[in-house]
Motif scaffolding. Structure first.
Motif, PDB file in Angstrom:
ATOM      1  N   THR A 197     -14.907   3.297 -23.728  1.00 11.06           N
ATOM      2  CA  THR A 197     -15.637   3.912 -24.833  1.00 11.06           C
ATOM      3  C   THR A 197     -16.498   2.882 -25.553  1.00 11.06           C
ATOM      4  OG1 THR A 197     -13.837   5.489 -25.087  1.00 11.06           O
ATOM      5  CG2 THR A 197     -15.393   5.323 -26.905  1.00 11.06           C
ATOM      6  N   GLY A 198     -15.953   1.685 -25.772  1.00  9.56           N
ATOM      7  CA  GLY A 198     -16.712   0.622 -26.423  1.00  9.56           C
ATOM      8  C   GLY A 198     -17.941   0.231 -25.637  1.00  9.56           C
ATOM      9  N   SER A 199     -17.812   0.119 -24.321  1.00 10.60           N
ATOM     10  CA  SER A 199     -18.973  -0.263 -23.516  1.00 10.60           C
ATOM     11  C   SER A 199     -20.007   0.858 -23.481  1.00 10.60           C
ATOM     12  CB  SER A 199     -18.550  -0.665 -22.102  1.00 10.60           C
ATOM     13  OG  SER A 199     -17.977   0.404 -21.415  1.00 10.60           O
ATOM     14  N   TYR A 200     -19.576   2.120 -23.458  1.00  9.75           N
ATOM     15  CA  TYR A 200     -20.526   3.231 -23.485  1.00  9.75           C
ATOM     16  C   TYR A 200     -21.333   3.248 -24.778  1.00  9.75           C
ATOM     17  CZ  TYR A 200     -18.356   5.301 -19.348  1.00  9.75           C
ATOM     18  OH  TYR A 200     -17.889   5.535 -18.091  1.00  9.75           O
ATOM     19  N   TYR A 201     -20.666   2.996 -25.897  1.00 13.90           N
ATOM     20  CA  TYR A 201     -21.383   2.937 -27.176  1.00 13.90           C
ATOM     21  C   TYR A 201     -22.473   1.862 -27.120  1.00 13.90           C
ATOM     22  CZ  TYR A 201     -17.719   5.747 -29.476  1.00 13.90           C
ATOM     23  OH  TYR A 201     -16.837   6.723 -29.846  1.00 13.90           O
ATOM     24  N   ALA A 202     -22.124   0.702 -26.595  1.00  9.73           N
ATOM     25  CA  ALA A 202     -23.085  -0.404 -26.547  1.00  9.73           C
ATOM     26  C   ALA A 202     -24.243  -0.101 -25.603  1.00  9.73           C
ATOM     27  CB  ALA A 202     -22.372  -1.684 -26.133  1.00  9.73           C
ATOM     28  N   ALA A 251     -25.348   2.848 -24.688  1.00 13.17           N
ATOM     29  CA  ALA A 251     -26.157   3.916 -25.302  1.00 13.17           C
ATOM     30  C   ALA A 251     -27.062   3.377 -26.396  1.00 13.17           C
ATOM     31  CB  ALA A 251     -25.251   5.006 -25.864  1.00 13.17           C
ATOM     32  N   ALA A 252     -26.643   2.296 -27.040  1.00 17.03           N
ATOM     33  CA  ALA A 252     -27.443   1.674 -28.089  1.00 17.03           C
ATOM     34  C   ALA A 252     -28.457   0.685 -27.518  1.00 17.03           C
ATOM     35  CB  ALA A 252     -26.533   0.978 -29.094  1.00 17.03           C
ATOM     36  N   ALA A 298     -22.157  -5.325 -24.419  1.00 18.95           N
ATOM     37  CA  ALA A 298     -21.255  -4.214 -24.100  1.00 18.95           C
ATOM     38  C   ALA A 298     -19.832  -4.723 -23.887  1.00 18.95           C
ATOM     39  CB  ALA A 298     -21.750  -3.470 -22.868  1.00 18.95           C
ATOM     40  N   GLU A 323     -18.360  -5.538 -27.188  1.00 16.02           N
ATOM     41  CA  GLU A 323     -18.009  -4.295 -27.877  1.00 16.02           C
ATOM     42  C   GLU A 323     -16.702  -3.721 -27.332  1.00 16.02           C
ATOM     43  OE1 GLU A 323     -18.202  -1.455 -30.730  1.00 16.02           O
ATOM     44  OE2 GLU A 323     -19.535  -3.181 -30.550  1.00 16.02           O
ATOM     45  N   GLU A 324     -16.492  -3.830 -26.030  1.00 19.42           N
ATOM     46  CA  GLU A 324     -15.224  -3.393 -25.435  1.00 19.42           C
ATOM     47  C   GLU A 324     -14.049  -4.126 -26.073  1.00 19.42           C
ATOM     48  OE1 GLU A 324     -14.685  -3.270 -21.156  1.00 19.42           O
ATOM     49  OE2 GLU A 324     -16.858  -3.349 -20.926  1.00 19.42           O
ATOM     50  N   ARG A 331     -13.516  -3.156 -29.746  1.00 18.55           N
ATOM     51  CA  ARG A 331     -12.937  -1.822 -29.903  1.00 18.55           C
ATOM     52  C   ARG A 331     -11.442  -1.845 -29.581  1.00 18.55           C
ATOM     53  NH1 ARG A 331     -12.319   3.507 -28.239  1.00 18.55           N
ATOM     54  NH2 ARG A 331     -13.110   4.937 -29.817  1.00 18.55           N
TER      55      ARG A 331
END
Length: 135
Positions: free
Chosen positions: A96-101, A103-104, A111, A114-115, A118
């Protein structure tokens, strides 16, 4: 629906990817996929390595499953992010953390950071997530 070995191989061969994300089960031998009749088969890390190595556009491989980095003997992509040991909530939080990064519009390094963040902020063990880079 789980991926079959043939669908996985055909997708990698017929499309261009920057990032490949596998989420499922794995052990020290390889990742678990299905055969054409729905039986579980293990794609060895050597086979996975050969598939990924042939795809020159892939920059990052996310292996969101237990033991994935323990079974890899050499890096086959510029960045491989995987799990050490048994994992559960850490795998979900890191993906989820890598997807947020992504997507941004952030980089692979951002990313990954961010993983880890999170996972830490959820009180989970960030030491189960490792990044393996090709030299």
């Amino acid at each position: 629906m789980a991926a079959t070995v043939d669908h996985f191989r055909q997708a990698l061969s017929s499309q261009r990817f920057d990032v490949v994300h596998f989420s499922g089960h794995a052990d020290l031998e390889g990742i678990s996929l299905l055969d054409e009749v729905g039986n579980e088969v293990v794609m060895t890390y050597d086979s996975l390595s050969e598939l990924i190595w042939r795809q020159k556009t892939i920059h990052c491989v996310l292996l969101n499953a237990c033991h994935t980095l323990e079974g890899i003997s050499h890096p086959f992509a510029p960045v491989i992010v995987g799990m050490m040991d048994e994992t559960d909530d850490e795998a979900i939080a890191s993906a989820t953390g890598s997807y947020y990064a992504v997507a941004a519009g952030k980089s692979v390094d951002a990313a990954y950071d961010e993983e880890i963040l999170r996972v830490q902020t959820k009180g989970l063990n960030p030491h189960l997530i490792f990044s393996l880079r090709r030299k």
